[in-house]
Write an enzyme that holds these catalytic residues in place. Sequence first.
Site, short mmCIF file in Angstrom:
data_model
loop_
_atom_site.label_atom_id
_atom_site.label_comp_id
_atom_site.label_asym_id
_atom_site.label_seq_id
_atom_site.Cartn_x
_atom_site.Cartn_y
_atom_site.Cartn_z
N HIS A 28 -72.15 -8.90 83.92
CA HIS A 28 -71.65 -9.70 85.04
C HIS A 28 -71.54 -11.19 84.70
O HIS A 28 -72.18 -12.05 85.31
CB HIS A 28 -72.36 -9.45 86.37
CG HIS A 28 -73.80 -9.05 86.30
ND1 HIS A 28 -74.77 -9.89 85.90
CD2 HIS A 28 -74.41 -7.90 86.62
CE1 HIS A 28 -75.93 -9.29 85.96
NE2 HIS A 28 -75.74 -8.07 86.38
N HIS A 82 -87.48 -1.67 88.90
CA HIS A 82 -86.36 -2.56 89.25
C HIS A 82 -85.15 -1.69 89.59
O HIS A 82 -84.78 -0.81 88.82
CB HIS A 82 -86.08 -3.47 88.05
CG HIS A 82 -84.94 -4.42 88.21
ND1 HIS A 82 -84.51 -4.89 89.43
CD2 HIS A 82 -84.14 -5.01 87.28
CE1 HIS A 82 -83.50 -5.72 89.24
NE2 HIS A 82 -83.25 -5.80 87.96
N GLU A 84 -81.93 -2.43 89.90
CA GLU A 84 -80.58 -2.72 89.42
C GLU A 84 -80.07 -1.54 88.59
O GLU A 84 -80.82 -0.86 87.90
CB GLU A 84 -80.55 -4.03 88.61
CG GLU A 84 -79.12 -4.49 88.38
CD GLU A 84 -78.97 -5.94 87.93
OE1 GLU A 84 -79.98 -6.60 87.63
OE2 GLU A 84 -77.81 -6.40 87.86
N ASP A 86 -78.55 -0.87 85.94
CA ASP A 86 -78.74 -0.61 84.51
C ASP A 86 -80.06 0.12 84.26
O ASP A 86 -80.28 0.64 83.17
CB ASP A 86 -78.65 -1.90 83.67
CG ASP A 86 -79.44 -3.06 84.24
OD1 ASP A 86 -79.66 -3.10 85.45
OD2 ASP A 86 -79.82 -3.94 83.45
N HIS A 148 -85.96 -10.42 88.69
CA HIS A 148 -85.00 -11.36 89.27
C HIS A 148 -84.30 -10.80 90.50
O HIS A 148 -83.31 -11.40 90.98
CB HIS A 148 -83.96 -11.78 88.20
CG HIS A 148 -83.02 -10.68 87.82
ND1 HIS A 148 -81.67 -10.78 88.02
CD2 HIS A 148 -83.22 -9.44 87.33
CE1 HIS A 148 -81.06 -9.69 87.63
NE2 HIS A 148 -81.98 -8.87 87.19
N ASP A 167 -87.09 -6.54 83.63
CA ASP A 167 -86.19 -7.47 82.93
C ASP A 167 -86.94 -8.64 82.26
O ASP A 167 -86.43 -9.23 81.29
CB ASP A 167 -85.17 -8.07 83.91
CG ASP A 167 -84.03 -7.12 84.21
OD1 ASP A 167 -83.80 -6.19 83.43
OD2 ASP A 167 -83.34 -7.32 85.23
N TYR A 195 -81.03 -14.89 77.18
CA TYR A 195 -81.31 -14.03 78.33
C TYR A 195 -81.98 -14.84 79.45
O TYR A 195 -81.59 -14.75 80.62
CB TYR A 195 -82.21 -12.87 77.90
CG TYR A 195 -82.38 -11.82 78.95
CD1 TYR A 195 -81.51 -10.73 79.04
CD2 TYR A 195 -83.41 -11.90 79.90
CE1 TYR A 195 -81.66 -9.78 80.02
CE2 TYR A 195 -83.56 -10.95 80.88
CZ TYR A 195 -82.68 -9.89 80.93
OH TYR A 195 -82.82 -8.95 81.92
N HIS A 228 -85.15 -4.34 78.49
CA HIS A 228 -84.06 -4.59 77.53
C HIS A 228 -84.64 -5.13 76.23
O HIS A 228 -85.55 -5.98 76.26
CB HIS A 228 -83.09 -5.67 78.05
CG HIS A 228 -82.37 -5.31 79.31
ND1 HIS A 228 -81.36 -4.38 79.37
CD2 HIS A 228 -82.50 -5.79 80.58
CE1 HIS A 228 -80.90 -4.31 80.61
NE2 HIS A 228 -81.57 -5.13 81.36
FE1 FEO Z 1 -81.78 -6.80 86.54
FE2 FEO Z 1 -81.67 -5.20 83.61
O1 FEO Z 1 -81.36 -5.40 85.41
#
Ligand code: FEO
Length: 403
Positions: A28, A82, A84, A86, A148, A167, A195, A228
């Site tokens: 994004h 989390h 999100e 991903d 986040h 994250d 990041y 990640h």
């Molecule tokens: Fe906030 Fe890796 O997703």
Amino acid sequence: MKDFYKAVKISDHVYWVGAIDWNIRDFHGYTTRRGSTYNAYLVLADKITLIDTVKAPFKEEMLSRIASVIDPGDIRYIVSNHSEMDHSGCLPEIIEMIKPEKVIASHIGSKTLKELFPISQEILAVKDGEHVSLGNMTLSFMETRMLHWPDSMFSYLAEEQILFSQDAFGMHLATSERFDDQIDPSILRYEGATYYANIILPYSPLVLKLLDRVAASGMAFKIIAPDHGPIWRRNIPWIVDLYAGWAAQKPTLRAVVVYATMWHSTEMMAMAISEGLAAGGLNVKLMSMDVFHRSDVAYELLDAGAFIVGSSTLNNHMLPHIADVLTYLKGLKPTNLMGSAFGSFGWSGEAVRQIQSVLVEMKVEMVGEAISVRHVPDKGVLDKCYALGTLISDKLKERVAGQ
Ligand code: FEO
């Protein structure tokens, strides 16, 4: 199922079972030149537990890695640190397939997951500080709201001293290696900072509070396992110290000059300002937005002290590349910057005022007079640009010396 995908053991009872996305280049708006990973972890406790899942298209890769260790149907608990996508994209299908006894998330996460996906199974909402027994091991949870997303939380496996940090402490870096000590430290530093600058930066005050809270908790960590990039097992104090520094956003003697130009007049001004900044003793990064990406600017600003922005005026507005980077940076809320605006125009010249307005909104301390010139800057204008550079360098040196 592709049986060449294997789990990677990270401690006595915990395996990495995530996926490697070698090809992702946009997250994004943040350019991810080295790809990414979506990390998921399998805890082989009495109640076998999966911590986070992966982006939807990578479901089979994750299941294959799990299947290299256990039958995926043996998973009893799933934790979503989390929501999100991903990390949760394949969660509804995994729940449907495995029918776990418990799906665990933070209070907000339990609602968010239901808003994102048609999950019919009840989600157990855990509170900050709550423990869940896995039989022979225990997971405890720490809310990390707005780090986040509002739902975000950490999970901690005390028996193996592993913090699952979603994250936080992550980076977009696709590698065949899973651990920090297997990767060039300069790449870890660069991708970790990139990041932080592009994802975590707006929440820096919360990062500082969280670091204090974790230190005060007395928790010991052998491993920090983010969602990640590499798993931290050797350089934990290093990355924690870097986070503390990035979050503090103390200005350094660095200036970032960003510009977009139509016929090189604004570029000449950018170069004269940069020379003045350098002559004043600053390290300078000069960035044409025809060349650099907005996320490169976010990275460069992470430890900068000055931010100077220029644009030609096109049809009564700043050039689109400058509008793009300023919109992006405004959202990331960098702090403790000083700077100015400059640019060339043909007949109206709104761009410089527009840039000034955004810089003021970003709470950048404006230094000297912004410089606007009709058509091509002559020697007098370029001298003013150079002098603006030296003035900003003097002010920044004062600020840094006073810290
Ligand atoms: Fe906030 Fe890796 O997703």
